[in-house]
Design an enzyme around this catalytic site. Structure first.
Site: not given
Ligand code: 13P
Length: 250
Positions: A9-11, A96, A98, A168, A174, A214, A235-236
């Site tokens: 997920n590149w956000k 998600h 967020e 999640e 993050g 993470s 994510g990251g």
């Molecule tokens: P991180 O891997 O950066 O913690 O993010 C997880 C995430 O929200 C994937 O959708």
């Protein structure tokens, strides 16, 4: 029986050029991968079309990070399932944390989005997760149950076959603070049991349930070794080709 799905997920990251370069690297890598797993990248709307041209015909699937439930009309700034289908998107993230947290998306809205995605042949990934406060108050399970039950309201068993779930925990996103593999396994088994109550054993046994929060190259194998965890939503670490490759190759 369940094929693991490793999703990035590149956000809100990457320009078109950066995204295309990352996708190209991933496509090249996927040609050499001889493990049985699916690879997905959920990229910004602005890069979807360009990246579709890169991943087309490869093992890498394409996803969006959100969508609106209406097909078209006066909804300034929104993207519809028809538009995603037009690009040839395979998956769409729904709910998600967020989106829930910063954009006030409710279970009721997410339920409409899931139905809209399904009716346009897009595979929804329903994201659920509790806050740290909810975990400390020991209401994490009822929180997740509410998100699952309300998110899936009115969805048939046949439709459920096309849905992926991602657990999640918000406190692990993050933050560098991963849930332990036992905590992740416990909640994902709990989710599987909720699905069993609603849809029966076969559907529950076949639903892909991912862990996210993470996930890194260093902890991917441990997380993925748990019997009910069927992949990761990353994510990251999905923004760096080497890191994401390490996770996919767990
Ligand atoms: P991180 O891997 O950066 O913690 O993010 C997880 C995430 O929200 C994937 O959708």
């Amino acid at each position: 029986m369940r094929r693991p799905l490793i999703a990035g997920n590149w956000k809100m990251n990457t320009t078109i050029n950066e995204g295309v370069a990352l996708a190209k690297g991933l496509v090249d890598f996927s040609k050499t991968l001889n493990k049985d797993r699916d690879i997905l990248i959920c990229v910004p709307f602005t890069a979807l079309y360009a990246i579709k041209q890169v991943v087309d015909g490869s093992k890498v699937r394409l996803g969006a990070q959100n969508m609106y439930f209406e097909e078209k009309g006066a909804f300034t700034g929104e993207i519809s399932p028809v538009m995603l289908q037009d690009i040839g998107v395979d998956y769409v993230l729904i709910g998600h944390s967020e989106r829930r947290q910063y954009f006030n998306e409710t279970d009721e809205l997410l339920n409409k989005k899931i139905k809209a995605a399904l009716s346009h042949n897009l595979k929804p990934i329903l994201c659920v997760g509790e806050t740290l406060e909810q975990r400390e108050k020991k209401i994490e399970k009822e929180t997740i149950k509410k998100q699952i039950v309300n998110g899936l309201l009115g969805i048939s068993a046949d439709e459920m076959k096309k849905i992926t779930v991602a657990y999640e925990p918000i406190w692990a996103i993050g933050t560098g603070k991963t849930a332990t593999s036992e905590q992740a396994q416990e909640m994902i088994l709990y989710i599987r049991n909720i699905l069993k109550d609603i849809y029966g054993e076969e559907i529950s046994d076949n639903t892909i349930i991912q862990y996210g929060g993470s996930v890194k190259g260093q902890n991917a194998s441990e997380i993925m070794s748990k019997s009910d965890i069927d992949g990761a939503l990353v994510g990251g670490a999905s923004l760096k080709l080497e890191d994401f490759i390490q996770i996919i190759s767990y």
